[in-house]
Design an enzyme around this catalytic site. Sequence first.
Site, PDB file in Angstrom:
ATOM      1  N   LYS A 143       0.859  -1.199   0.000  1.00  0.00           N
ATOM      2  CA  LYS A 143       0.000   0.000   0.000  1.00  0.00           C
ATOM      3  C   LYS A 143       0.889   1.241   0.000  1.00  0.00           C
ATOM      4  O   LYS A 143       1.911   1.281   0.702  1.00  0.00           O
ATOM      5  CB  LYS A 143      -0.895  -0.028   1.239  1.00  0.00           C
ATOM      6  CG  LYS A 143      -1.938   1.081   1.306  1.00  0.00           C
ATOM      7  CD  LYS A 143      -2.846   0.905   2.526  1.00  0.00           C
ATOM      8  CE  LYS A 143      -3.911   1.976   2.624  1.00  0.00           C
ATOM      9  NZ  LYS A 143      -4.804   1.795   3.790  1.00  0.00           N
ATOM     10  N   SER A 165      -9.767   1.923   2.848  1.00  0.00           N
ATOM     11  CA  SER A 165      -8.909   2.705   1.983  1.00  0.00           C
ATOM     12  C   SER A 165      -7.902   1.877   1.190  1.00  0.00           C
ATOM     13  O   SER A 165      -7.374   2.353   0.181  1.00  0.00           O
ATOM     14  CB  SER A 165      -8.155   3.741   2.825  1.00  0.00           C
ATOM     15  OG  SER A 165      -7.292   3.096   3.742  1.00  0.00           O
ATOM     16  N   SER A 206      -9.958  -0.463   6.989  1.00  0.00           N
ATOM     17  CA  SER A 206      -9.369  -0.349   5.652  1.00  0.00           C
ATOM     18  C   SER A 206      -8.705  -1.590   5.081  1.00  0.00           C
ATOM     19  O   SER A 206      -8.328  -1.585   3.912  1.00  0.00           O
ATOM     20  CB  SER A 206      -8.361   0.785   5.628  1.00  0.00           C
ATOM     21  OG  SER A 206      -9.053   1.987   5.472  1.00  0.00           O
TER      22      SER A 206
HETATM   23  N1  GLN Z   1     -13.021   4.238   6.280  1.00  0.00           N
HETATM   24  C1  GLN Z   1     -12.483   4.632   7.542  1.00  0.00           C
HETATM   25  C2  GLN Z   1     -12.091   6.082   7.472  1.00  0.00           C
HETATM   26  O1  GLN Z   1     -12.369   6.700   6.523  1.00  0.00           O
HETATM   27  C3  GLN Z   1     -11.325   3.769   7.895  1.00  0.00           C
HETATM   28  C4  GLN Z   1     -10.112   4.067   7.124  1.00  0.00           C
HETATM   29  C5  GLN Z   1      -8.959   3.208   7.491  1.00  0.00           C
HETATM   30  O2  GLN Z   1      -9.115   2.155   8.122  1.00  0.00           O
HETATM   31  N2  GLN Z   1      -7.767   3.665   7.132  1.00  0.00           N
HETATM   32  O3  GLN Z   1     -11.520   6.619   8.361  1.00  0.00           O
END
Ligand code: GLN
Length: 485
Positions: A79, A154, A178
């Site tokens: 990532k 994400s 994410s």
């Molecule tokens: N979707 C969640 C957020 O927007 C989690 C994101 C993540 O786990 N990095 O914060």
Amino acid sequence: MDLYKKSVAELIDLLRKKEVKPSEIIESIKSRTSSIEPKIESYVTDLTDEALEYGRKLDDELIKLKEIPVLFGIPIAIKDNISTKNIRTTCSSKILENYIPPFDATVIEKLKENRYIITGKTNLDEFAMGSSTENSAFFVTKNPWDLERVPGGSSGGSAAAVSAGLVPAALGSDTGGSIRQPAAFCGVVGLKPTYGRVSRYGLVAFASSLDQIGTFTRTVEDAAIILNVISGKDEKDSTSANKEVPDFTKYIGKGVKGIKIGIPEEFFVEGLDPKIKEMVMNSAKLLEKEGAELVSISMPTTKYAIEAYYIIAPSEASSNLARYDSVRYGYRTSEYSDLEEMYSKSRDEGFGAEVKRRIMLGTYSLSSGYYDAYYLKAQKVRTLIYKDFINAFKEVDVILTPTTPDVAFKIGEKVDDPIQMYLSDIFTVSVNMAGVPGISVPCGFKDGLPVGLQLIGKPFDEGTILQVADTFTKVKDFSKEFPDI
Ligand code: GLN
């Protein structure tokens, strides 16, 4: 032999038997990537050319080496918020578009010691803020099962790459879901270890008390193999835990006899798609047939997890992102008359809308006058959530829930409605708030789209969730199913 379809464990075996060479694996992956990647767009930086070159070097080493490290010659995508020395690390943000780290994250050092092969840096929601990868400053990654839908987020690029067969494994980060949410949307296995199990050194910080690096794989065994390599105390990360790291592969193939599985009523409420509910309950019954015991439990505070998360995560983000001042690195605006204007124009032009929204929300919750009402209150709720988990684990060994309330949504469907977007993490955020480990495994398809089953474990007991997940995926195995792209 379609090597790109092999799991990490299968590739390790073939390499050990000298039946394949690292370069042959990469050749298969490279040709798969050149035909599929243009449709999916999972990579911000595609490194398959460099991977082939490195693979050829490893071919020679394979002949000479007496003992080969576990992940020798295994391709893994990373990532793009995990720092890679001399390789651009953008966080899918304009502000870091040209940033080349002078150091490796600890997880990368560990993978390098193993002679893994990096295939590329994967797309994400800018700074890991989002649930669909639509917040990337560069482009939207597509879901390999339906190119009109999001891969989740994400870590959407990592999930899509593994799902489409571009790579057998990838690293991601999980702050509120994410890893598990995109794994569910793309039909792969996603593991978020216990907070502190894996060093965060070199992971670009979003919300430091919640962030954790984890894996995307096609099988549960592969998750265990990689977790063995990346876990452990790190002097460079004071929040990494000084806990013994068991051999997680020992939990594979153990079955579930006598294991108590808790089903929390609060996770099966309104908002959950009825078909998904049915599929998840059937999955629980399947585990019961394998010898597990199902226990109804209640976790009353978890329903406040989203609200508390969207105070705590932005608060930490607003502080962490203050470092992007355009002075030492990162994007700088071209015209400014004084220092103040340089800061504000650079940040205005460099950050996207969602990142700005989080910075504003976080700054507001932390400001004097609002701190007690928002941030402090959210921290208290966080403690209650943690207690809910600890109480539940007095009765059961693991907790079983859906990973997401519904399947992957259409690109564009939720971009204008942040609250709807935030709700797609409703079943995953409490796990980060409590700091416990969680895994999502595919449990079937709804209208041709993958559905995820989430298993949550006691702190530092990744072993038992891997054990239960492995048993489930052996009975219902989707690891050899590839989307028809
Ligand atoms: N979707 C969640 C957020 O927007 C989690 C994101 C993540 O786990 N990095 O914060």
